[in-house]
Design an enzyme around this catalytic site. Structure first.
Site, PDB file in Angstrom:
ATOM      1  N   HIS A   1       0.840  -1.191   0.000  1.00 20.46           N
ATOM      2  CA  HIS A   1       0.000   0.000   0.000  1.00 20.46           C
ATOM      3  C   HIS A   1       0.879   1.246   0.000  1.00 20.46           C
ATOM      4  O   HIS A   1       2.063   1.176   0.312  1.00 20.46           O
ATOM      5  CB  HIS A   1      -0.879   0.016   1.255  1.00 20.46           C
ATOM      6  CG  HIS A   1      -0.067   0.196   2.499  1.00 20.46           C
ATOM      7  ND1 HIS A   1       0.460  -0.865   3.201  1.00 20.46           N
ATOM      8  CD2 HIS A   1       0.360   1.309   3.146  1.00 20.46           C
ATOM      9  CE1 HIS A   1       1.160  -0.415   4.219  1.00 20.46           C
ATOM     10  NE2 HIS A   1       1.111   0.913   4.218  1.00 20.46           N
TER      11      HIS A   1
ATOM     12  N   HIS B   1       5.216   6.523  -0.993  1.00 20.57           N
ATOM     13  CA  HIS B   1       6.025   5.331  -1.260  1.00 20.57           C
ATOM     14  C   HIS B   1       5.226   4.077  -0.958  1.00 20.57           C
ATOM     15  O   HIS B   1       4.173   4.142  -0.296  1.00 20.57           O
ATOM     16  CB  HIS B   1       7.249   5.338  -0.335  1.00 20.57           C
ATOM     17  CG  HIS B   1       6.848   5.122   1.089  1.00 20.57           C
ATOM     18  ND1 HIS B   1       6.364   6.141   1.886  1.00 20.57           N
ATOM     19  CD2 HIS B   1       6.769   3.991   1.845  1.00 20.57           C
ATOM     20  CE1 HIS B   1       6.036   5.656   3.066  1.00 20.57           C
ATOM     21  NE2 HIS B   1       6.267   4.349   3.077  1.00 20.57           N
TER      22      HIS B   1
HETATM   23  O1  ACK Z   1       5.057   1.440   5.063  1.00 22.30           O
HETATM   24  P1  ACK Z   1       4.226   2.517   5.601  1.00 22.30           P
HETATM   25  O2  ACK Z   1       3.917   3.705   4.808  1.00 22.30           O
HETATM   26  O3  ACK Z   1       4.777   2.953   7.042  1.00 22.30           O
HETATM   27  O4  ACK Z   1       2.869   1.875   6.117  1.00 22.30           O
HETATM   28  C1  ACK Z   1       2.852   1.674   7.489  1.00 22.30           C
HETATM   29  C2  ACK Z   1       1.524   2.054   8.067  1.00 22.30           C
HETATM   30  O5  ACK Z   1       1.648   3.391   8.527  1.00 22.30           O
HETATM   31  C3  ACK Z   1       1.105   1.167   9.241  1.00 22.30           C
HETATM   32  O6  ACK Z   1       2.113   1.129  10.194  1.00 22.30           O
HETATM   33  C4  ACK Z   1       2.954   3.874   8.290  1.00 22.30           C
HETATM   34  N1  ACK Z   1       3.344   4.642   9.469  1.00 22.30           N
HETATM   35  C5  ACK Z   1       3.579   4.195  10.727  1.00 22.30           C
HETATM   36  N2  ACK Z   1       3.872   5.213  11.540  1.00 22.30           N
HETATM   37  C6  ACK Z   1       3.824   6.349  10.804  1.00 22.30           C
HETATM   38  C7  ACK Z   1       4.031   7.734  11.075  1.00 22.30           C
HETATM   39  N3  ACK Z   1       4.337   8.167  12.293  1.00 22.30           N
HETATM   40  N4  ACK Z   1       3.897   8.609  10.058  1.00 22.30           N
HETATM   41  C8  ACK Z   1       3.588   8.194   8.820  1.00 22.30           C
HETATM   42  N5  ACK Z   1       3.377   6.908   8.495  1.00 22.30           N
HETATM   43  C9  ACK Z   1       3.491   5.995   9.468  1.00 22.30           C
HETATM   44  C10 ACK Z   1       3.819   2.679   8.065  1.00 22.30           C
END
Ligand code: ACK
Length: 217
Positions: free
Chosen positions: A69, A148
């Site tokens: 995703h 990303h």
């Molecule tokens: O790979 P990602 O984009 O990085 O997808 C997961 C999703 O949320 C579930 O964990 C993203 N994620 C986790 N913490 C944060 C944060 N503080 N800010 C933005 N994205 C986050 C993580």
């Protein structure tokens, strides 16, 4: 509407259809396999192992993290700043559940993560929250720079790191660091940015259908 009455999700984002997830994973695996064999990569192996002589199998080094995703807004079930405001955004309400086509324009690898850069269209930027680049301390990059897909993380690394690694590479580029051109690969051109940071700019972006939705976990 129903969205307001529900508790907030862990995050909103575009979710790749399962049939294309396999294709994107294969492309990423092929890239890691090829990168592993390059002399230029071996030369900088200590970025990954800490020791010059050790070998690394990149396909083993990174672990897959759930369904593929592209996160738009990390809500943390409402605890993240701006989570509620995000759900009240007209575009978010209107486009929830709709299909999009994401354009993956580059693949990147660092000692922490492997990911794909997503180049957002103007319409897709309507779903992009106000501040994820600033939150990460990158104040001068264009909106959407952080977009990303996390393809894998090294042991003990959380997926949030993937977007931060991408911003780090884009910041170097913006500061005028060209990186070290390594070679033209079948998929595109490979550049090394030091400290184990590799960027493969795709010759042809990978277009993949994805649904804008949310994940509760
Ligand atoms: O790979 P990602 O984009 O990085 O997808 C997961 C999703 O949320 C579930 O964990 C993203 N994620 C986790 N913490 C944060 C944060 N503080 N800010 C933005 N994205 C986050 C993580």
């Amino acid at each position: 509407g129903p969205l307001e009455e529900m508790s907030l999700p862990l995050f909103f984002g575009w979710f790749l259809l399962s049939s294309v997830q396999d294709k994107v994973r294969c492309t990423s695996m092929d890239f890691l396999k090829t990168l592993d064999t390059l002399e230029a990569f071996k030369k900088h192996l200590s970025d990954f192992t800490g020791k010059a002589e050790k070998e690394v199998d990149l396909e083993q080094y990174f672990q897959a993290k759930g369904t593929l995703h592209c996160t738009t807004k990390f809500c943390d079930y409402g605890k993240a700043p701006g989570a509620k405001q995000y759900t009240q955004n007209t575009a978010v309400k209107e486009l929830y559940g709709s299909a999009f086509e994401l354009s993956l324009s580059a693949l990147f690898v660092t000692p922490r993560t492997v990911g794909a850069r997503v180049s957002l269209t103007e319409e897709q930027l309507l779903l992009w929250p106000a501040d994820p680049e600033e939150e990460a301390g990158s104040t001068s990059l264009p909106r959407g720079s952080r977009a990303h897909i996390t393809l894998g993380c090294a042991e003990h690394v959380e997926p949030v790191q993937t977007g931060l690694d991408l911003l780090e590479i884009l910041t170097l580029q913006q500061e005028g660091q060209q990186g070290e051109p390594i070679e033209e690969m079948e998929l595109g051109s490979l550049t090394y940015y030091g400290e184990g940071r590799w960027l493969l700019t795709l010759r042809e972006p990978i277009c993949t259908p994805a649904c804008f939705s949310s994940f509760y976990g």
